[in-house]
Write a protein that holds these residues in place. Structure first.
Motif, mmCIF file in Angstrom:
data_model
loop_
_atom_site.group_PDB
_atom_site.id
_atom_site.type_symbol
_atom_site.label_atom_id
_atom_site.label_comp_id
_atom_site.label_asym_id
_atom_site.label_seq_id
_atom_site.Cartn_x
_atom_site.Cartn_y
_atom_site.Cartn_z
ATOM 1 N N VAL A 105 10.423 7.024 12.845
ATOM 2 C CA VAL A 105 11.283 7.416 13.961
ATOM 3 C C VAL A 105 12.372 6.360 14.082
ATOM 4 O O VAL A 105 12.083 5.199 14.373
ATOM 5 C CB VAL A 105 10.493 7.532 15.274
ATOM 6 C CG1 VAL A 105 11.445 7.808 16.431
ATOM 7 C CG2 VAL A 105 9.440 8.627 15.167
ATOM 8 N N LEU A 106 13.626 6.760 13.858
ATOM 9 C CA LEU A 106 14.729 5.815 13.963
ATOM 10 C C LEU A 106 15.310 5.797 15.378
ATOM 11 O O LEU A 106 15.479 4.734 15.967
ATOM 12 C CB LEU A 106 15.822 6.155 12.953
ATOM 13 C CG LEU A 106 17.057 5.248 12.982
ATOM 14 C CD1 LEU A 106 16.677 3.799 12.667
ATOM 15 C CD2 LEU A 106 18.128 5.746 12.011
ATOM 16 N N LEU A 107 15.618 6.977 15.922
ATOM 17 C CA LEU A 107 16.247 7.061 17.239
ATOM 18 C C LEU A 107 15.325 7.766 18.226
ATOM 19 O O LEU A 107 14.629 8.717 17.869
ATOM 20 C CB LEU A 107 17.572 7.819 17.146
ATOM 21 C CG LEU A 107 18.617 7.242 16.184
ATOM 22 C CD1 LEU A 107 19.895 8.076 16.225
ATOM 23 C CD2 LEU A 107 18.921 5.777 16.494
ATOM 24 N N SER A 108 15.336 7.282 19.475
ATOM 25 C CA SER A 108 14.504 7.850 20.542
ATOM 26 C C SER A 108 15.269 7.829 21.860
ATOM 27 O O SER A 108 16.113 6.959 22.088
ATOM 28 C CB SER A 108 13.205 7.062 20.705
ATOM 29 O OG SER A 108 12.314 7.305 19.636
ATOM 30 N N ALA B 82 19.496 1.342 9.669
ATOM 31 C CA ALA B 82 20.677 0.904 10.412
ATOM 32 C C ALA B 82 21.249 2.080 11.200
ATOM 33 O O ALA B 82 21.104 3.245 10.815
ATOM 34 C CB ALA B 82 21.741 0.353 9.475
ATOM 35 N N ALA B 83 21.910 1.759 12.315
ATOM 36 C CA ALA B 83 22.696 2.716 13.088
ATOM 37 C C ALA B 83 24.026 2.034 13.381
ATOM 38 O O ALA B 83 24.076 1.033 14.107
ATOM 39 C CB ALA B 83 21.985 3.105 14.384
ATOM 40 N N VAL B 84 25.091 2.559 12.789
ATOM 41 C CA VAL B 84 26.380 1.868 12.774
ATOM 42 C C VAL B 84 27.502 2.821 13.178
ATOM 43 O O VAL B 84 27.607 3.927 12.644
ATOM 44 C CB VAL B 84 26.671 1.300 11.365
ATOM 45 C CG1 VAL B 84 28.078 0.739 11.288
ATOM 46 C CG2 VAL B 84 25.656 0.227 11.004
ATOM 47 N N MET B 85 28.351 2.392 14.124
ATOM 48 C CA MET B 85 29.533 3.147 14.536
ATOM 49 C C MET B 85 30.728 2.748 13.685
ATOM 50 O O MET B 85 30.944 1.563 13.414
ATOM 51 C CB MET B 85 29.866 2.850 16.003
ATOM 52 C CG MET B 85 28.765 3.184 16.980
ATOM 53 S SD MET B 85 29.104 2.470 18.622
ATOM 54 C CE MET B 85 28.739 0.719 18.316
ATOM 55 N N ILE B 86 31.536 3.748 13.295
ATOM 56 C CA ILE B 86 32.746 3.496 12.514
ATOM 57 C C ILE B 86 33.906 4.185 13.237
ATOM 58 O O ILE B 86 34.084 5.395 13.145
ATOM 59 C CB ILE B 86 32.622 4.032 11.076
ATOM 60 C CG1 ILE B 86 31.351 3.489 10.418
ATOM 61 C CG2 ILE B 86 33.855 3.653 10.247
ATOM 62 C CD1 ILE B 86 31.031 4.110 9.077
ATOM 63 N N PRO B 87 34.705 3.433 13.998
ATOM 64 C CA PRO B 87 35.806 4.045 14.750
ATOM 65 C C PRO B 87 36.963 4.448 13.847
ATOM 66 O O PRO B 87 36.993 4.109 12.656
ATOM 67 C CB PRO B 87 36.217 2.923 15.709
ATOM 68 C CG PRO B 87 35.847 1.664 14.988
ATOM 69 C CD PRO B 87 34.593 1.993 14.227
ATOM 70 N N PHE C 31 26.814 6.189 11.082
ATOM 71 C CA PHE C 31 25.784 6.165 10.043
ATOM 72 C C PHE C 31 24.451 5.891 10.715
ATOM 73 O O PHE C 31 24.318 4.961 11.513
ATOM 74 C CB PHE C 31 26.060 5.066 9.013
ATOM 75 C CG PHE C 31 24.903 4.836 8.065
ATOM 76 C CD1 PHE C 31 24.757 5.607 6.931
ATOM 77 C CD2 PHE C 31 23.941 3.860 8.330
ATOM 78 C CE1 PHE C 31 23.683 5.407 6.069
ATOM 79 C CE2 PHE C 31 22.863 3.658 7.483
ATOM 80 C CZ PHE C 31 22.738 4.441 6.344
ATOM 81 N N ALA C 32 23.433 6.707 10.393
ATOM 82 C CA ALA C 32 22.098 6.484 10.946
ATOM 83 C C ALA C 32 21.076 6.865 9.893
ATOM 84 O O ALA C 32 20.925 8.035 9.554
ATOM 85 C CB ALA C 32 21.887 7.313 12.211
ATOM 86 N N GLY C 33 20.396 5.846 9.342
ATOM 87 C CA GLY C 33 19.412 6.163 8.316
ATOM 88 C C GLY C 33 18.927 4.941 7.578
ATOM 89 O O GLY C 33 19.077 3.800 8.033
ATOM 90 N N ALA C 34 18.354 5.208 6.417
ATOM 91 C CA ALA C 34 17.784 4.155 5.589
ATOM 92 C C ALA C 34 18.858 3.528 4.701
ATOM 93 O O ALA C 34 19.744 4.221 4.204
ATOM 94 C CB ALA C 34 16.659 4.721 4.726
ATOM 95 N N LYS C 35 18.743 2.217 4.503
ATOM 96 C CA LYS C 35 19.684 1.493 3.643
ATOM 97 C C LYS C 35 19.145 1.555 2.201
ATOM 98 O O LYS C 35 18.603 0.592 1.675
ATOM 99 C CB LYS C 35 19.832 0.059 4.118
ATOM 100 C CG LYS C 35 20.309 -0.031 5.554
ATOM 101 C CD LYS C 35 20.589 -1.453 5.987
ATOM 102 C CE LYS C 35 19.342 -2.292 6.095
ATOM 103 N NZ LYS C 35 19.593 -3.629 6.654
ATOM 104 N N VAL C 36 19.355 2.733 1.566
ATOM 105 C CA VAL C 36 18.806 2.988 0.244
ATOM 106 C C VAL C 36 19.824 2.626 -0.835
ATOM 107 O O VAL C 36 21.007 2.919 -0.706
ATOM 108 C CB VAL C 36 18.416 4.482 0.112
ATOM 109 C CG1 VAL C 36 17.812 4.779 -1.243
ATOM 110 C CG2 VAL C 36 17.462 4.870 1.221
#
Length: 329
Positions: free
Chosen positions: A116-119, A268-273, A319-324
């Motif tokens: 579970v990444l986001l809750s 990671a969960a990263v915002m890119i404006p 971006f929200a997910g695994a750093k693969v």
């Protein structure tokens, strides 16, 4: 002589460092550069004006303890389903707050729960993202916020190649839409549009935030940074949770474009404006109802001016997910 176990240990360290540096070099920086190039060539639909009094919504989001099941059941939701992700968008606030990484599990047991990444806010280790607008100085129009309930098409499902559009009418001439799409690299694209059917211009300032409730357990390995981070003003910023605890003021950094968010050991969960815009970012910590609340956010320095009869829009990425490694490459 280096024995077999030592060789494996050294190899593990090298591979770990390759993943970390590779994710930043091959993924996050190129995404930001691509967005910068696209923004440079795009034709603006509105004009801008400088403003400095608006603020990003902060830790006022409810942190009253609630179970994850209770939180998910208490709000209307739009389903997310891709080969790598499952979850939902909370139509209250249009928050991305429910995300499972279906390719990863908590243990090596193939029957163990998926990661579970986001809750939702209020749940143990709550972790969510939100985008929106705040009003510039003098703007009194009613705007959507974290309590606004958005409308979605019946039975809509967000998946790769199948975007969804949310709508909200403020009842006074402004119609807001959010088109959300996702690609096969775990990047959400959010295009916010505002149709101004009122008799007066409106000045709106884009913002985005990622909030985390409760201090996460970190591995503590020197080869892995875990915490709040970003590339702002062409400089890598790494801010530990302990760096902001007890601080009287948030850490604020101005930038032209860039990116920021949270990173864990593997996720990671990263915002890119929009990379063409000047932004003000902040890294903050507060204590609400006895819980630690951390937030990374950005606020555009210039407002979007939408004249009567016109439509303005703003697009950013998450971006929200695994750093693969494969995804990074």
């Amino acid at each position: 002589m280096i024995d077999h176990n030592n060789k494996n240990f050294i190899l593990a360290i090298v591979l770990s460092m390759a993943i970390i540096f590779g994710w930043q070099y091959f993924y996050a920086v190129p995404i930001a550069e691509q967005a910068r190039q696209e923004a440079t060539t795009a034709q603006p639909s509105t004009t801008t004006t400088t403003t400095s009094t608006a603020q990003v919504p902060g830790a006022a989001t409810a942190v009253t303890p609630v179970t994850r099941d209770q939180a998910l059941a208490s709000s209307q939701r739009l389903k997310i389903e891709t080969p790598e992700l499952q979850g939902s968008i909370n139509l209250t606030g249009a928050q991305l707050d429910d995300l499972h990484l279906t390719q990863y599990r908590e243990t090596i047991d193939p029957k163990s729960p998926t990661i579970v990444l986001l809750s939702p806010a209020g749940t143990p280790n709550a972790f969510f993202a939100e985008q929106g607008f705040v009003g510039a100085t003098g703007t009194v129009a009613r705007l959507p916020d974290s309590k606004t309930v958005w409308q979605a098409p019946a039975d809509a499902v967000l998946s790769v190649g199948k975007p969804v559009t949310l709508t909200w009418d403020n009842g006074a001439g402004l119609i807001f839409t959010r088109q959300i799409s996702i690609d096969d690299h775990l990047v959400f694209s959010v295009t916010q549009a505002v149709q101004n059917n009122s008799a007066a211009p409106v000045a709106l300032i884009p913002y985005a935030r990622v909030q985390r409730q409760d201090t996460p357990v970190i591995a503590g390995w020197w080869v892995f940074f875990e915490g709040m981070l970003g590339v702002l003003g062409d400089k890598l910023q790494e801010i530990n949770y302990s760096d902001v605890q007890g601080a009287k003021e948030p850490t604020r950094i101005d930038s032209q474009g860039g990116w920021l968010g949270f990173t864990d050991k593997y996720w990671a969960a990263v915002m890119i404006p929009d990379q063409s815009r000047a932004i003000s970012t902040s890294f903050l910590h507060q204590v609400q109802n006895g819980r630690d609340v951390y937030q990374t956010d950005y606020l555009a320095k210039d407002a979007i001016i939408i004249q009567p009869g016109a439509t303005g829009q703003y697009q950013d990425l998450l971006f929200a997910g695994a750093k693969v490694v494969e995804t990074v490459q």
